[in-house]
Design a protein around this motif. Structure first.
Motif, PDB file in Angstrom:
ATOM      1  N   ARG A   2       0.836  -1.210   0.000  1.00 34.70           N
ATOM      2  CA  ARG A   2       0.000   0.000   0.000  1.00 34.70           C
ATOM      3  C   ARG A   2       0.870   1.259   0.000  1.00 34.70           C
ATOM      4  O   ARG A   2       0.583   2.228  -0.701  1.00 34.70           O
ATOM      5  CB  ARG A   2      -0.934   0.007   1.209  1.00 34.70           C
ATOM      6  CG  ARG A   2      -2.097  -0.957   1.117  1.00 34.70           C
ATOM      7  CD  ARG A   2      -3.166  -0.619   2.135  1.00 34.70           C
ATOM      8  NE  ARG A   2      -2.669  -0.688   3.500  1.00 34.70           N
ATOM      9  CZ  ARG A   2      -2.683  -1.789   4.252  1.00 34.70           C
ATOM     10  NH1 ARG A   2      -3.143  -2.930   3.741  1.00 34.70           N
ATOM     11  NH2 ARG A   2      -2.231  -1.770   5.481  1.00 34.70           N
ATOM     12  N   VAL A   3       1.927   1.242   0.787  1.00 32.93           N
ATOM     13  CA  VAL A   3       2.832   2.393   0.820  1.00 32.93           C
ATOM     14  C   VAL A   3       3.543   2.538  -0.521  1.00 32.93           C
ATOM     15  O   VAL A   3       3.633   3.646  -1.071  1.00 32.93           O
ATOM     16  CB  VAL A   3       3.848   2.249   1.969  1.00 32.93           C
ATOM     17  CG1 VAL A   3       4.910   3.346   1.884  1.00 32.93           C
ATOM     18  CG2 VAL A   3       3.147   2.313   3.325  1.00 32.93           C
ATOM     19  N   ALA A   4       4.042   1.451  -1.062  1.00 31.34           N
ATOM     20  CA  ALA A   4       4.779   1.504  -2.329  1.00 31.34           C
ATOM     21  C   ALA A   4       3.915   2.038  -3.460  1.00 31.34           C
ATOM     22  O   ALA A   4       4.432   2.715  -4.369  1.00 31.34           O
ATOM     23  CB  ALA A   4       5.314   0.114  -2.677  1.00 31.34           C
ATOM     24  N   ARG A   5       2.615   1.769  -3.425  1.00 32.49           N
ATOM     25  CA  ARG A   5       1.727   2.240  -4.501  1.00 32.49           C
ATOM     26  C   ARG A   5       1.634   3.755  -4.549  1.00 32.49           C
ATOM     27  O   ARG A   5       1.233   4.324  -5.571  1.00 32.49           O
ATOM     28  CB  ARG A   5       0.334   1.618  -4.352  1.00 32.49           C
ATOM     29  CG  ARG A   5       0.244   0.182  -4.841  1.00 32.49           C
ATOM     30  CD  ARG A   5      -1.193  -0.238  -5.058  1.00 32.49           C
ATOM     31  NE  ARG A   5      -1.915  -0.392  -3.813  1.00 32.49           N
ATOM     32  CZ  ARG A   5      -2.018  -1.528  -3.134  1.00 32.49           C
ATOM     33  NH1 ARG A   5      -1.447  -2.636  -3.583  1.00 32.49           N
ATOM     34  NH2 ARG A   5      -2.708  -1.589  -2.000  1.00 32.49           N
ATOM     35  N   LEU A   6       2.006   4.440  -3.486  1.00 34.54           N
ATOM     36  CA  LEU A   6       1.964   5.903  -3.480  1.00 34.54           C
ATOM     37  C   LEU A   6       3.005   6.522  -4.413  1.00 34.54           C
ATOM     38  O   LEU A   6       2.974   7.735  -4.649  1.00 34.54           O
ATOM     39  CB  LEU A   6       2.159   6.437  -2.053  1.00 34.54           C
ATOM     40  CG  LEU A   6       1.031   6.102  -1.067  1.00 34.54           C
ATOM     41  CD1 LEU A   6       1.404   6.573   0.338  1.00 34.54           C
ATOM     42  CD2 LEU A   6      -0.285   6.719  -1.505  1.00 34.54           C
ATOM     43  N   ALA A   7       3.892   5.714  -4.968  1.00 36.55           N
ATOM     44  CA  ALA A   7       4.795   6.219  -6.003  1.00 36.55           C
ATOM     45  C   ALA A   7       4.030   6.560  -7.272  1.00 36.55           C
ATOM     46  O   ALA A   7       4.511   7.324  -8.110  1.00 36.55           O
ATOM     47  CB  ALA A   7       5.887   5.193  -6.302  1.00 36.55           C
TER      48      ALA A   7
END
Length: 291
Positions: free
Chosen positions: A20-25
């Protein structure tokens, strides 16, 4: 298997939280969640300082900047000041999770993990919300279809260093909350009011209403930066900087009162837009300060 809520250190790089955090890229995830990544010691440091009210432009409201914080187990060994800010943020209610370097690398857009990653809230960046709060601005940078993240981040950092009151990214410019832009600002993102997705014509009218002249950085301009008309650079100014490949369009140039060229003394064909912007912003900043 995801991490248990009571687990001290996040160790699974394939966990749902990590994904979920990585998708904020990606821009679509940022827009949907209203969140972005501040990766690495300096961006995270300035995000924490803005959250704690130590620094920050008005749109970065203290207590409403950092949503989550992920840190290496060795963050205290690497940077005592940063570790102190992490501790203060945790005491102020920011969720802080320890993570292995492998997990941090999986969350990050950077090639290698940076040891710390802050998930931050995107503030209101509408011109109508930001520009009236600038008060009596003396210097503003306006990016017209600047699309390279490194260029945009460098201009924002230069604007901060030159004491600019704000930075406007007109429609068609790169998202300033792109991880590459955030990293290249080296924390300046949190110091300067930002306007994004702006209608250029409407925004230049608003800036003129604030008392700023509009100058266009144009390599073919009839006014030379090293020989400007008397007093030109000392006036409150909004600088227009154009697209990397195309420069400023005829319609964009028409919005400016003067077209100003940075002189080339050597054999280079032109200047990179970020370099030209730095020179122009500092020329105005120094003239306004009587240098």
């Amino acid at each position: 298997m995801d991490e248990r809520p009571d687990q001290d250190v996040m160790t699974n790089p394939r966990a749902d939280r990590v994904r979920r955090v990585a998708r904020l890229a990606g821009r679509s995830s940022r827009q949907r969640e209203g969140l972005f990544l501040a990766e690495g010691p300096q961006p995270a440091r300035e995000a924490l300082r803005a959250h704690l009210g130590i620094v920050g432009a008005p749109q970065w409201r203290p207590g409403a900047v950092v949503e989550q914080l992920y840190v290496s187990e060795r963050v205290g060994d690497r940077d005592a000041e940063l570790a102190g800010l992490v501790e203060r943020a945790a005491g102020a209610g920011v969720p802080v999770r320890r993570a292995t370097d492998e997990v941090l690398a999986a969350m990050s857009d950077a090639v290698t993990g940076q040891g710390i990653l802050a998930v931050c809230r995107i503030p209101d960046t509408a011109a109508e919300a930001v520009l009236p709060g600038l008060g009596d601005p003396r210097l503003v940078a306006v990016l017209c279809r600047v699309q390279d993240p490194g260029n945009a981040g460098t201009i924002l950092r230069a604007a901060d260093a030159a004491g600019a009151a704000g930075v406007v990214l007109a429609a068609g410019s790169v998202d300033p909350f792109n991880p590459k832009v955030v990293r290249s600002t080296a924390g300046s993102l949190f110091h300067v009011p930002l306007v994004t997705g702006a209608d250029l014509a409407a925004t230049t009218r608003m800036l003129a209403d604030c008392g700023l002249q509009v100058l266009a950085a144009d390599g073919q301009g009839p006014v030379r930066l090293d020989r400007p008309p008397s007093g030109l650079l000392a006036r409150p100014t909004a600088w227009l900087f154009g697209n990397e490949a195309q420069g400023l369009s005829a319609a964009e140039l028409a919005l400016a009162g003067e077209r100003v060229a940075v002189p080339l003394y050597g054999q280079a064909e032109s200047l990179n837009v970020a370099t030209a912007a730095t020179v122009c912003l500092y020329a105005s900043a120094m003239a306004q300060r009587g240098a």
